[in-house]
Design a protein around this motif. Structure first.
Motif, mmCIF file in Angstrom:
data_model
loop_
_atom_site.group_PDB
_atom_site.id
_atom_site.type_symbol
_atom_site.label_atom_id
_atom_site.label_comp_id
_atom_site.label_asym_id
_atom_site.label_seq_id
_atom_site.Cartn_x
_atom_site.Cartn_y
_atom_site.Cartn_z
ATOM 1 N N LEU A 12 0.846 -1.194 0.000
ATOM 2 C CA LEU A 12 0.000 0.000 0.000
ATOM 3 C C LEU A 12 0.880 1.242 0.000
ATOM 4 O O LEU A 12 1.729 1.411 0.890
ATOM 5 C CB LEU A 12 -0.903 0.009 1.238
ATOM 6 N N SER A 27 0.435 5.137 0.400
ATOM 7 C CA SER A 27 -0.512 6.172 0.819
ATOM 8 C C SER A 27 0.157 7.535 0.696
ATOM 9 O O SER A 27 1.072 7.860 1.467
ATOM 10 C CB SER A 27 -0.938 5.951 2.278
ATOM 11 N N TRP A 28 -0.290 8.310 -0.282
ATOM 12 C CA TRP A 28 0.262 9.655 -0.470
ATOM 13 C C TRP A 28 -0.384 10.604 0.517
ATOM 14 O O TRP A 28 -1.608 10.694 0.597
ATOM 15 C CB TRP A 28 0.052 10.126 -1.909
ATOM 16 N N THR A 43 -2.726 2.049 -4.245
ATOM 17 C CA THR A 43 -2.232 3.417 -4.137
ATOM 18 C C THR A 43 -3.391 4.290 -3.666
ATOM 19 O O THR A 43 -4.431 4.350 -4.332
ATOM 20 C CB THR A 43 -1.715 3.934 -5.495
ATOM 21 N N ASP A 44 -3.208 4.937 -2.519
ATOM 22 C CA ASP A 44 -4.230 5.810 -1.957
ATOM 23 C C ASP A 44 -3.868 7.253 -2.288
ATOM 24 O O ASP A 44 -2.907 7.804 -1.757
ATOM 25 C CB ASP A 44 -4.315 5.603 -0.438
ATOM 26 N N GLN A 45 -4.657 7.856 -3.178
ATOM 27 C CA GLN A 45 -4.427 9.228 -3.609
ATOM 28 C C GLN A 45 -5.525 10.161 -3.108
ATOM 29 O O GLN A 45 -5.686 11.256 -3.638
ATOM 30 C CB GLN A 45 -4.337 9.292 -5.140
ATOM 31 N N THR A 46 -6.280 9.741 -2.094
ATOM 32 C CA THR A 46 -7.412 10.556 -1.647
ATOM 33 C C THR A 46 -6.996 11.930 -1.142
ATOM 34 O O THR A 46 -7.768 12.885 -1.249
ATOM 35 C CB THR A 46 -8.237 9.839 -0.554
ATOM 36 N N LEU A 66 -10.813 3.317 0.786
ATOM 37 C CA LEU A 66 -9.639 2.451 0.921
ATOM 38 C C LEU A 66 -10.021 1.037 1.353
ATOM 39 O O LEU A 66 -9.503 0.061 0.821
ATOM 40 C CB LEU A 66 -8.634 3.061 1.907
#
Length: 147
Positions: A24, A26-27, A58-61, A128
């Protein structure tokens, strides 16, 4: 769930979930091109040491979309390197904020699949936990195939 942080900066946190063999990214804020390259190349080193990892999220939230230059680098340079190492199909979940996801859908234009990216199965989410659930399901399916 056993998890191992393999990179953490003010910009990003990269975590490996052992149980489901999922990586994972996470940005936490929009990366510079240098930070993006460093993060993905660090992940690539991890993949080289753990070639059974084929599930990625990939977490771009918190950041929205990457720049066109960053997306191009991923498609043309990074993903082929991943395939060269794994020689297997890869599953990638990408998580966007609801507003960013809606903007993508509203501005969607059908593009030809980038050459050489046939091995990556992308799926897009706004939550997510749903993305991770999808990847866990793939992992369970792969485990069942081995039996």
């Amino acid at each position: 769930m056993d998890e191992m942080v393999i990179r953490e900066t003010p910009c990003v946190k990269v975590t490996f979930f052992e149980e489901h063999k999922t990586l994972l990214i996470s940005w936490l804020r929009g990366p510079s091109t240098k930070e993006l390259h460093a993060t993905y190349l660090h992940a690539l080193q991890f993949i080289e040491a753990h070639p059974d990892v084929v599930l990625f999220c990939t977490d771009q939230t918190l950041i929205g979309s990457l720049t066109r230059e960053q997306e191009t680098w991923l498609m043309q340079e990074y993903y082929p390197k991943v395939y060269h190492i794994l020689q297997d199909d890869v599953y990638a979940a990408v998580v966007f904020s609801e507003s960013h996801f809606n903007a993508i859908v509203m501005n969607y234009q059908a593009n030809a699949i980038a050459p050489g990216q046939h091995f990556i199965q992308f799926n897009y989410f706004t939550v997510l936990s749903e993305a991770m659930h999808w990847l866990k399901g793939i992992n369970k399916g792969q485990s069942a195939e081995l039996l």
